[in-house]
Design a protein around this motif. Sequence first.
Motif, PDB file in Angstrom:
ATOM      1  N   TRP A 110     -60.694 117.558 141.379  1.00 41.76           N
ATOM      2  CA  TRP A 110     -59.605 117.300 142.188  1.00 41.76           C
ATOM      3  C   TRP A 110     -59.615 118.491 143.331  1.00 41.76           C
ATOM      4  O   TRP A 110     -59.370 119.659 142.940  1.00 41.76           O
ATOM      5  CB  TRP A 110     -58.516 117.665 141.463  1.00 41.76           C
ATOM      6  CG  TRP A 110     -58.214 116.628 140.343  1.00 41.76           C
ATOM      7  CD1 TRP A 110     -58.604 116.488 139.120  1.00 41.76           C
ATOM      8  CD2 TRP A 110     -57.548 115.214 140.664  1.00 41.76           C
ATOM      9  NE1 TRP A 110     -58.335 115.308 138.426  1.00 41.76           N
ATOM     10  CE2 TRP A 110     -57.698 114.563 139.348  1.00 41.76           C
ATOM     11  CE3 TRP A 110     -56.723 114.573 141.721  1.00 41.76           C
ATOM     12  CZ2 TRP A 110     -57.018 113.201 139.099  1.00 41.76           C
ATOM     13  CZ3 TRP A 110     -56.223 113.412 141.298  1.00 41.76           C
ATOM     14  CH2 TRP A 110     -56.392 112.749 140.225  1.00 41.76           C
ATOM     15  N   CYS A 141     -56.310 117.680 146.091  1.00 42.17           N
ATOM     16  CA  CYS A 141     -54.848 117.389 145.411  1.00 42.17           C
ATOM     17  C   CYS A 141     -54.816 117.256 144.158  1.00 42.17           C
ATOM     18  O   CYS A 141     -56.152 117.472 143.426  1.00 42.17           O
ATOM     19  CB  CYS A 141     -53.972 115.913 145.848  1.00 42.17           C
ATOM     20  SG  CYS A 141     -55.232 114.598 145.311  1.00 42.17           S
ATOM     21  N   PRO A 191     -54.256 114.189 150.584  1.00 47.89           N
ATOM     22  CA  PRO A 191     -53.670 112.910 150.923  1.00 47.89           C
ATOM     23  C   PRO A 191     -53.872 113.101 152.689  1.00 47.89           C
ATOM     24  O   PRO A 191     -53.614 114.046 153.333  1.00 47.89           O
ATOM     25  CB  PRO A 191     -52.346 113.063 150.626  1.00 47.89           C
ATOM     26  CG  PRO A 191     -52.141 113.848 149.412  1.00 47.89           C
ATOM     27  CD  PRO A 191     -53.642 114.734 149.705  1.00 47.89           C
ATOM     28  N   LEU A 206     -46.503  99.939 144.535  1.00 47.92           N
ATOM     29  CA  LEU A 206     -46.280 100.979 144.990  1.00 47.92           C
ATOM     30  C   LEU A 206     -44.718 101.451 145.067  1.00 47.92           C
ATOM     31  O   LEU A 206     -44.318 102.473 144.500  1.00 47.92           O
ATOM     32  CB  LEU A 206     -46.746 101.109 146.502  1.00 47.92           C
ATOM     33  CG  LEU A 206     -48.320 101.051 146.557  1.00 47.92           C
ATOM     34  CD1 LEU A 206     -49.008 100.865 147.940  1.00 47.92           C
ATOM     35  CD2 LEU A 206     -49.162 102.411 145.860  1.00 47.92           C
ATOM     36  N   SER A 221     -49.476 103.368 141.128  1.00 48.64           N
ATOM     37  CA  SER A 221     -50.557 103.665 142.170  1.00 48.64           C
ATOM     38  C   SER A 221     -51.449 102.466 142.157  1.00 48.64           C
ATOM     39  O   SER A 221     -51.579 101.687 141.354  1.00 48.64           O
ATOM     40  CB  SER A 221     -51.221 104.850 141.767  1.00 48.64           C
ATOM     41  OG  SER A 221     -50.350 105.942 141.916  1.00 48.64           O
ATOM     42  N   ALA A 245     -46.096 105.933 150.226  1.00 53.74           N
ATOM     43  CA  ALA A 245     -47.244 106.212 149.236  1.00 53.74           C
ATOM     44  C   ALA A 245     -48.337 107.249 150.078  1.00 53.74           C
ATOM     45  O   ALA A 245     -48.444 107.241 151.138  1.00 53.74           O
ATOM     46  CB  ALA A 245     -47.772 104.673 149.190  1.00 53.74           C
ATOM     47  N   GLU A 246     -48.834 108.043 149.094  1.00 51.45           N
ATOM     48  CA  GLU A 246     -49.796 108.942 149.244  1.00 51.45           C
ATOM     49  C   GLU A 246     -51.203 108.112 149.558  1.00 51.45           C
ATOM     50  O   GLU A 246     -51.437 107.383 148.692  1.00 51.45           O
ATOM     51  CB  GLU A 246     -50.018 110.244 148.550  1.00 51.45           C
ATOM     52  CG  GLU A 246     -48.653 111.073 148.513  1.00 51.45           C
ATOM     53  CD  GLU A 246     -49.077 112.276 147.616  1.00 51.45           C
ATOM     54  OE1 GLU A 246     -48.403 113.229 147.570  1.00 51.45           O
ATOM     55  OE2 GLU A 246     -50.212 112.466 147.086  1.00 51.45           O
ATOM     56  N   LEU A 247     -51.819 108.589 150.550  1.00 45.34           N
ATOM     57  CA  LEU A 247     -53.302 107.943 150.702  1.00 45.34           C
ATOM     58  C   LEU A 247     -54.317 108.931 150.257  1.00 45.34           C
ATOM     59  O   LEU A 247     -54.558 109.923 151.098  1.00 45.34           O
ATOM     60  CB  LEU A 247     -53.542 107.577 152.364  1.00 45.34           C
ATOM     61  CG  LEU A 247     -52.514 106.280 152.640  1.00 45.34           C
ATOM     62  CD1 LEU A 247     -52.303 106.505 154.255  1.00 45.34           C
ATOM     63  CD2 LEU A 247     -53.273 105.132 152.310  1.00 45.34           C
ATOM     64  N   VAL A 248     -54.734 108.806 149.358  1.00 46.22           N
ATOM     65  CA  VAL A 248     -55.875 109.717 148.512  1.00 46.22           C
ATOM     66  C   VAL A 248     -57.275 109.259 148.701  1.00 46.22           C
ATOM     67  O   VAL A 248     -57.482 108.107 148.022  1.00 46.22           O
ATOM     68  CB  VAL A 248     -55.248 110.176 147.137  1.00 46.22           C
ATOM     69  CG1 VAL A 248     -56.528 111.147 146.647  1.00 46.22           C
ATOM     70  CG2 VAL A 248     -53.732 110.717 147.014  1.00 46.22           C
ATOM     71  N   TYR A 257     -55.278 105.451 145.820  1.00 46.53           N
ATOM     72  CA  TYR A 257     -56.572 105.884 146.211  1.00 46.53           C
ATOM     73  C   TYR A 257     -57.599 105.033 146.638  1.00 46.53           C
ATOM     74  O   TYR A 257     -57.724 103.761 146.313  1.00 46.53           O
ATOM     75  CB  TYR A 257     -57.133 106.164 144.546  1.00 46.53           C
ATOM     76  CG  TYR A 257     -56.176 106.905 143.530  1.00 46.53           C
ATOM     77  CD1 TYR A 257     -56.269 108.330 143.862  1.00 46.53           C
ATOM     78  CD2 TYR A 257     -55.310 106.517 142.757  1.00 46.53           C
ATOM     79  CE1 TYR A 257     -55.411 109.217 143.083  1.00 46.53           C
ATOM     80  CE2 TYR A 257     -54.478 107.414 141.891  1.00 46.53           C
ATOM     81  CZ  TYR A 257     -54.443 108.755 142.061  1.00 46.53           C
ATOM     82  OH  TYR A 257     -53.684 109.590 141.569  1.00 46.53           O
ATOM     83  N   THR A 294     -51.697 103.268 137.016  1.00 55.08           N
ATOM     84  CA  THR A 294     -52.720 102.891 138.202  1.00 55.08           C
ATOM     85  C   THR A 294     -53.457 101.613 138.187  1.00 55.08           C
ATOM     86  O   THR A 294     -53.972 101.202 137.104  1.00 55.08           O
ATOM     87  CB  THR A 294     -53.898 104.106 138.305  1.00 55.08           C
ATOM     88  OG1 THR A 294     -53.087 105.259 138.383  1.00 55.08           O
ATOM     89  CG2 THR A 294     -54.614 103.794 139.344  1.00 55.08           C
ATOM     90  N   ARG A 334     -49.472 106.392 144.770  1.00 58.18           N
ATOM     91  CA  ARG A 334     -50.509 106.676 145.654  1.00 58.18           C
ATOM     92  C   ARG A 334     -51.742 105.432 145.848  1.00 58.18           C
ATOM     93  O   ARG A 334     -51.708 104.689 145.046  1.00 58.18           O
ATOM     94  CB  ARG A 334     -51.540 107.892 144.833  1.00 58.18           C
ATOM     95  CG  ARG A 334     -50.921 109.274 144.995  1.00 58.18           C
ATOM     96  CD  ARG A 334     -51.894 110.151 144.397  1.00 58.18           C
ATOM     97  NE  ARG A 334     -51.521 111.586 144.596  1.00 58.18           N
ATOM     98  CZ  ARG A 334     -51.859 112.577 143.819  1.00 58.18           C
ATOM     99  NH1 ARG A 334     -52.703 112.521 142.652  1.00 58.18           N
ATOM    100  NH2 ARG A 334     -51.482 113.579 144.067  1.00 58.18           N
TER     101      ARG A 334
END
Lengths: 317, 220
Positions: B27, B30, B179, B110, B115, B146-149, B39, B64, B37
């Motif tokens: 990680w 983040c 993110p 989402l 995720s 939503a977080e873009l990881v 991913y 997820t 998220r």
Amino acid sequence: MSIVTNTDPLFLWLAGGTLALLTVATVIGAVLARRVQTPAGRDTVRNLNARIRSWWVMVALFAAAMLLGSVVTLVLFALLSYLALREFITLTPTRRGDHAGLFLSFFVVVPLQYWLIGIGWYGLFSIFIPVYVFMALPSLSVLGADTTDFLTRTAKAQWGLMLAVYCTSHAPALLWLDIPGYRLPSALLLLYLMTVAQLSDVFQYVFGKLWGKTRLSPGISPSKTVEGLVGGGLTAVAIGTGLHVITPFSPLQAAGMSLVIVTAGFFGGFVLSAMKRDLGVKDWGTLIEGHGGVLDRLDSVVFSAPLFFHLTRYWFT
Amino acid sequence: MIPLVQPALRHGLLGLTRLLVGARASWEGCAPADVPRIYFANHTSHLDTLAVMAALPAELRARTHPVAALDYWGGSALRRAVAVGCLNALLVDRTGKATAEVMDAMAAVLESGQSLILFPEGTRGDGTVAPFKSGLYHLARRVPAAELVPVFIENLHRVMPKGMPLLVPLICTMRFGAPLPPVDGEDKAAFLQRAREALVSLSQPKSQSASQPASQRTAQ
């Protein structure tokens, strides 16, 4: 061939001694964790305690395998060889042409090498990798018609097999030695090798941390010191001499054998450190918390196992 | 399927994945967190989905959903059981006939706080990261919360190169990056370019742990 002789005093002594050593280490680690002041010291103690926690797990796994018998011990070492080879090949450049040979190395050579030990076929066990596999691998790679780094790729794959599989497999092969007049289970020979080799590492670390001043070779292994090597090595030889009671050796022979294990173990660790520097990494892997990878923990056994195996086989069988 | 079979199969698959490729999580940008998220990862082999799932902590893994192709994973009862039953996959039609439905289904996951795992290259690469397809852009606009990881999957292309039926076990690390921050008024091409660069920048390891600098030099 299992050493479940339950209330045998020898077994109780060995188990008790191991537990006592681990407990003392754990208590010292806890005391140091409370006392340490500097940030650098805190890092060292955190790493020390991670190492001790991992030692509990490794000792428990090894003891369980030995108590469950020779086949389980063999499977444990086959798995260690597989994981060590995976660490080695991960850090080694490979190309498409090597793919088939590497697949065979992991899924055919590793099981076959240990299977040969299990069926007691000593003649093939001792030449299978250095003769047959070492010719088969470059033969397979050459079919890929890719000459880029061909010599380097071939040599590295062969060294990986040599260290992770061939050398390591000599440790459990001790269980199949038939020594006339030796009444104890031969699993104790494996225990002897592992104890002397690993305690040598442990005491070199302890002596080095407490009294180490003269760096042995900062460019290869920054933590190795002359004081650590001499103090730790001699302590391990002394313990190995005392442990002659679990071997077919006399005290003097046991001292000689321990000296061989300690010396080979030192060079094993040293050579593998030089390889890591060459590859630009600090550790072989991350599987064992505080120690690094499987190869970081096995590096001293890798060189000492074949020597100890052959000296014992030549003089005592 | 019998209720107990799927968890057993899931543990078996994840355990086998770890035995083969390690599937270590790093990680870097983040921390693991139970927030919605996306991913997005580079697509290197058939093992990608399993490797990312194995690298996630168990409590996040349960929430997820990898996005997988309906034409392949819905193709038989067994494949569907593995994809949907064991790996919580969201099967989507990638023929382009049902784009709106696909987007609705992904947005619904989402919006429920869970995720997704996406492979925006759309196809498996050879270790380099191909240009992204536009689905990621549309989904990010649809669910801005939503977080873009970015997740860089290291080494897996060496495990199973395209066109090779055999598998060579090597330790693979999933590098989870920071993110992607939102940028107002960014057009599609710029967004996709920025997302791809975030992923590519993860391929140069910062920390010297179990990284593979030497192997990457001639691995191509």
